[in-house]
Design an enzyme around this catalytic site. Structure first.
Site, PDB file in Angstrom:
ATOM      1  N   GLY A  16       0.827  -1.080  -0.041  1.00 41.30           N
ATOM      2  CA  GLY A  16       0.140   0.011   0.052  1.00 41.30           C
ATOM      3  C   GLY A  16       0.378   1.512   0.333  1.00 41.30           C
ATOM      4  CB  CYS A 381     -15.747   1.621 -21.145  1.00 44.05           C
ATOM      5  SG  CYS A 381     -14.473   2.304 -23.435  1.00 44.05           S
ATOM      6  CG  HIS A 507     -13.467   4.494 -18.877  1.00 38.15           C
ATOM      7  ND1 HIS A 507     -13.598   3.089 -18.600  1.00 38.15           N
ATOM      8  CD2 HIS A 507     -12.611   4.371 -19.884  1.00 38.15           C
ATOM      9  CE1 HIS A 507     -13.293   2.444 -19.495  1.00 38.15           C
ATOM     10  NE2 HIS A 507     -12.525   2.785 -20.473  1.00 38.15           N
ATOM     11  CD  GLU A 509     -14.993   3.486 -15.063  1.00 37.82           C
ATOM     12  OE1 GLU A 509     -15.429   3.933 -15.793  1.00 37.82           O
ATOM     13  OE2 GLU A 509     -14.168   3.070 -15.938  1.00 37.82           O
TER      14      GLU A 509
HETATM   15  N1  GLN Z   1     -12.437  -2.862 -26.107  1.00 43.16           N
HETATM   16  C1  GLN Z   1     -13.039  -1.280 -26.897  1.00 43.16           C
HETATM   17  C2  GLN Z   1     -13.148  -0.251 -27.763  1.00 43.16           C
HETATM   18  O1  GLN Z   1     -12.227  -0.429 -27.797  1.00 43.16           O
HETATM   19  C3  GLN Z   1     -13.606  -1.084 -24.505  1.00 43.16           C
HETATM   20  C4  GLN Z   1     -12.879  -0.302 -24.819  1.00 43.16           C
HETATM   21  C5  GLN Z   1     -13.202  -0.021 -22.429  1.00 43.16           C
HETATM   22  O2  GLN Z   1     -13.936  -0.927 -22.557  1.00 43.16           O
HETATM   23  N2  GLN Z   1     -11.362   0.863 -22.456  1.00 43.16           N
HETATM   24  O3  GLN Z   1     -13.857   0.085 -27.468  1.00 43.16           O
END
Ligand code: GLN
Length: 548
Positions: A16, A381, A507, A509
């Site tokens: 960590g 994604c 993303h 997140e």
């Molecule tokens: N494999 C998919 C793409 O390249 C999704 C990529 C991901 O989930 N980061 O578009």
């Protein structure tokens, strides 16, 4: 001139060190100081973008589109600052730069050596951090463990930096581990002593030792470490394993580390204000009512692969007074008909990002389950692409619909390579990366979640929704609630007749912080709570029906 804190690791990896560096950043920020954190990774890859999650865990994407070590995720979440591509340096980058300079003739006549050429390039990269933001303190974490061959040039560079920038400007913190011997029931300091000796042989005397441990540490042991390692007693800080990583700043603060750093570096700092952080940790510990969320992935035995997703869910759950319980579901289990019972138990389903065919059909099954049973679904994604494939197959009746990533010959390529990816030959660093704007459709779930009409989110993908299918999708009950400003790229897809079935090509997140949970995750968690409550109400009724 910024001050530098160098964090090295001893004894073993995975104790960590990243969280510790991040936590140090938080206690300094709590004193009104501006902090940046950099990670130096000794491996020879240019970045982790092409590494398997088994090797490396999650790839964290910065706003400026760098594919970086997952520790940068901890740094951002703890210090609540956006970091950039200067904040993650690898040996691969260092050597590539030096060798390309050599080919250009920059060192004409010279022999290129680890010292000084490689070490100078490392120091140049350290100096690049925070150039535009004027930080008070730069924390530099050296990846790996003292004694690793690849790590030596980095340790040599940070050793030299003390002479370059001045003794008062630098502080060396060594994070070690105290193993526990079960037979004699004692913690051992010898490995710590050895790792400090190793560090000293490279010319670095640590000023602080943070001793990670799974058991309480006695004062005697602290004194022993101080004596053998030549560190002040008050600068030997035991760091016992805690139930919550966000408690680490509080442990360090309460052990006096903040004051010690301020004193050693002569920092012009205010009193620490960690009240909000304390509240946050207290809330995290006290929320009781569980919220069960399935994460359906292909690396679920390796939790690090979905680090930011799990943290973002945790932040949003706590903000809504729920304790996150993750059901980790192997997509390949669903393919074998296993794990569906788990889906029945959960309040929401997340299909996170990913690459490659393995597990895809199981993820599609999970999306179908969510759509049919009206279970809240968040697709991130790849999870959004999965949601599109499922919709095409099972709602629009396009039986072999797929992404051309998984089936190059499908009759219905609802997800296809982005046009500017066709000419891309190299795999490293060539995806659509980093922040891009997304315009939200008024009245959609996404627009309500964000409460605004345009957002910027982080991306990492090569494939996208195929616009030839847009009309068919809309006619079938889908909504494209987020588009690139020119309208060309689908950024968010929603299923209309569903409480929450939302997928984003980006993303979210990566942007969630413990004190500022991400709006999409919050909206998803709210929907999951509503689903949980609806089922709680429905359950007794079903029971009654059965017994009648
Ligand atoms: N494999 C998919 C793409 O390249 C999704 C990529 C991901 O989930 N980061 O578009």
């Amino acid at each position: 001139m910024p001050k530098y804190i160098f964090c090295t690791g001893g004894v073993v990896s995975s104790v960590g060190k990243g969280v510790t560096a991040a936590a140090i950043g938080r206690i300094l920020k709590a004193r009104g100081l501006k902090v940046v954190i950099q990670k130096l990774d000794p491996y020879l890859n240019v970045d982790p973008g092409t590494m398997s999650p088994y090797q490396h865990g999650e790839v964290f994407v910065t706003a400026d589109g760098a594919e970086t070590d997952l520790d940068l995720g901890h740094y951002e979440r703890f210090i609540d600052e956006n970091l950039d591509r200067t904040c993650n340096v690898t040996s691969g980058q260092i050597y590539a730069e030096v060798i390309s300079k050599e080919r250009r003739g920059d060192y004409l006549g010279g022999t290129i050596q680890v010292i000084p050429h490689i070490t100078n390039e490392i120091k140049r990269r350290i100096a690049l951090v925070g150039q535009n933001t004027d930080p008070d303190v730069i924390i530099v974490e050296v990846g790996g463990t003292v004694g690793d061959i690849e790590g030596q040039p980095f340790l040599e560079a940070i050793r030299q930096l003390r002479a370059d920038v001045g003794r008062d400007q630098t502080l060396y913190i060594h994070v070690t581990f105290l193993p526990y011997i079960g037979a004699t029931r004692e913690l051992k300091t010898k490995p710590t002593q050895h790792s400090v000796r190793e560090l000293r042989s490279l010319g670095i005397q640590p000023q602080v030792i943070l001793a990670r441990t799974d058991y309480p540490v006695t004062d005697d042991l602290v004194r022993k470490i101080a004596l053998f390692c030549d560190v002040e007693e008050r600068a030997v800080i035991p760091l016992e394993t805690t139930d919550n990583i966000y408690a680490v700043p509080l442990l360090l603060e309460d052990a006096g580390l903040g004051d010690y750093i301020v004193e050693q570096l002569h920092l012009n700092a205010g009193p620490p204000d960690l009240d909000d952080w304390r509240d946050l940790v207290a809330r995290m510990r006290h929320v009781e009512q569980p919220l069960r969320i399935a994460i359906v992935g292909k690396y679920v035995e390796l939790r690090d692969a979905y680090m930011s997703v799990k943290e973002a869910l945790n932040h949003a759950a706590v903000a809504h007074n729920r304790r996150l319980e993750v059901e980790w579901i192997h997509a390949s289990d669903l393919e074998k008909g296993k794990g569906t019972a788990l889906l029945e138990r959960v309040d929401g389903i997340v299909v996170p990002g990913g690459f490659g065919y393995r597990g895809i059909e199981g993820k599609i099954d999970a999306a179908e389950y969510a759509r049919v049973h009206k279970t809240p679904y968040l697709g991130l994604c790849l999870g959004m692409q999965i949601m599109c494939i499922e919709f095409a197959r099972n709602v629009l009746g396009l039986d072999d619909a797929n992404s051309t990533e998984f089936d190059g010959t499908t009759e219905h390529p609802v997800i296809d390579l982005m046009p500017d990816q066709h000419s891309v030959a190299n795999l490293g660093g060539t995806m659509r990366l980093g922040l891009y704007p997304c315009v939200l459709q008024p009245g959609s779930i996404a627009a309500a979640a964000y409460g605004t009409d345009q957002v910027n989110e982080r991306h990492r993908h090569r494939f996208e929704f195929n616009n030839q299918y847009r009309d068919a999708f809309i006619a079938g009950g889908a909504r494209f609630s987020g588009l690139s400003p020119d309208g060309r790229l689908v950024e968010i897809m929603e299923v209309v007749d569903h409480p929450f079935m939302v997928g984003s090509q980006f993303h979210p997140e990566f942007a969630s912080r413990p004190n500022r949970p991400h709006p999409l995750f919050c909206a998803f968690v709210q929907a999951a709570i509503a689903h949980q409550e609806a089922r709680r109400v429905a359950a007794p009724a079903a029971q009654e029906e059965k017994s009648a």
